[in-house]
Design an enzyme around this catalytic site. Sequence first.
Site, short mmCIF file in Angstrom:
data_model
loop_
_atom_site.label_atom_id
_atom_site.label_comp_id
_atom_site.label_asym_id
_atom_site.label_seq_id
_atom_site.Cartn_x
_atom_site.Cartn_y
_atom_site.Cartn_z
N CYS A 113 -13.27 -16.72 50.76
CA CYS A 113 -14.66 -16.75 50.32
C CYS A 113 -15.14 -18.18 50.06
O CYS A 113 -15.39 -18.91 51.00
CB CYS A 113 -14.87 -15.84 49.10
SG CYS A 113 -16.59 -15.36 48.88
N HIS A 221 -12.57 -10.88 50.90
CA HIS A 221 -11.60 -11.01 49.80
C HIS A 221 -10.35 -10.18 50.09
O HIS A 221 -10.22 -9.04 49.62
CB HIS A 221 -12.24 -10.58 48.48
CG HIS A 221 -13.15 -11.60 47.89
ND1 HIS A 221 -12.75 -12.50 46.92
CD2 HIS A 221 -14.44 -11.89 48.16
CE1 HIS A 221 -13.77 -13.29 46.61
NE2 HIS A 221 -14.80 -12.94 47.35
N GLU A 223 -7.46 -10.49 48.83
CA GLU A 223 -6.58 -10.33 47.68
C GLU A 223 -6.73 -8.95 47.03
O GLU A 223 -5.85 -8.51 46.30
CB GLU A 223 -6.82 -11.44 46.64
CG GLU A 223 -8.11 -11.35 45.85
CD GLU A 223 -9.32 -11.95 46.53
OE1 GLU A 223 -10.29 -12.29 45.82
OE2 GLU A 223 -9.32 -12.07 47.78
#
Length: 259
Positions: A113, A221, A223
């Site tokens: 990001c 994202h 993660e």
Amino acid sequence: MTRPKVGIIGNSYLINDEYPAHAGGTMNSEAVAEVAGCMPLLIPSDPRFLSVEELLESFDGFLLTGGRPNVHPNEYGEAETDAHGAFDRARDAIALPLVRACVERGQPFLGICRGFQEVNVAMGGTLYPEIRDLPGRMNHRMPPDGTLEEKFAMRHIVELTEGGVFHRLFGAAEVMTNSLHGQGIKAPGSRIVIDGTAPDGTPEAIYVKDAPGFTLAVQWHPEWDAANDPVSRPLFTAFGDAVRDWADGTGARSHRKSA
């Protein structure tokens, strides 16, 4: 046996609007520890406390995280406007030269990001302050309401370059991703290869051409639920492999003092 160390670029925050802190999302540490198989350590990204040179010698790789503050437009030759939002100039001062040094040395990093945008700016690229204001573009911002699961839910496909780095990594020509960003690439920087785009043409996956090390960055994202997501898991696994290669001496190390 000590795991390779991944420095997680932190963000500056005010707790209760008065207590300064450096912070990083727990899911970043989870992805680094549980999927990449490395030791996650949060970096207070401020040149008052540390230097890029110290970071390069102290860590084996770096995770350039997302964050609410944006890269300051002065870093890519444009004037600040209200549309650019909040900034973290201390992080700019650490992250941008760190990216350039890692590219030169072959030291691995993964951009997420804001980190994706930092990689582009560090290599001479520019950013749009607000993607949703552009003709024909969709709203890529995080939904304002709902649970975390709803905010990080899959939002759109990313179309990958046939036979490109991300296509080979994911084993698919397109993947589904979440979307939680307002800014995006305007002009790609020198050597930046756009290897994946959203249906509206917004760049979503990049790497640095001819870099000796791992330089992948994504606008979404990964993660979130990295251990289970079929896109996130191979990305963090590949990053962890690159960090281990650096740590054990098989990665690009020509500029390390120990070389």
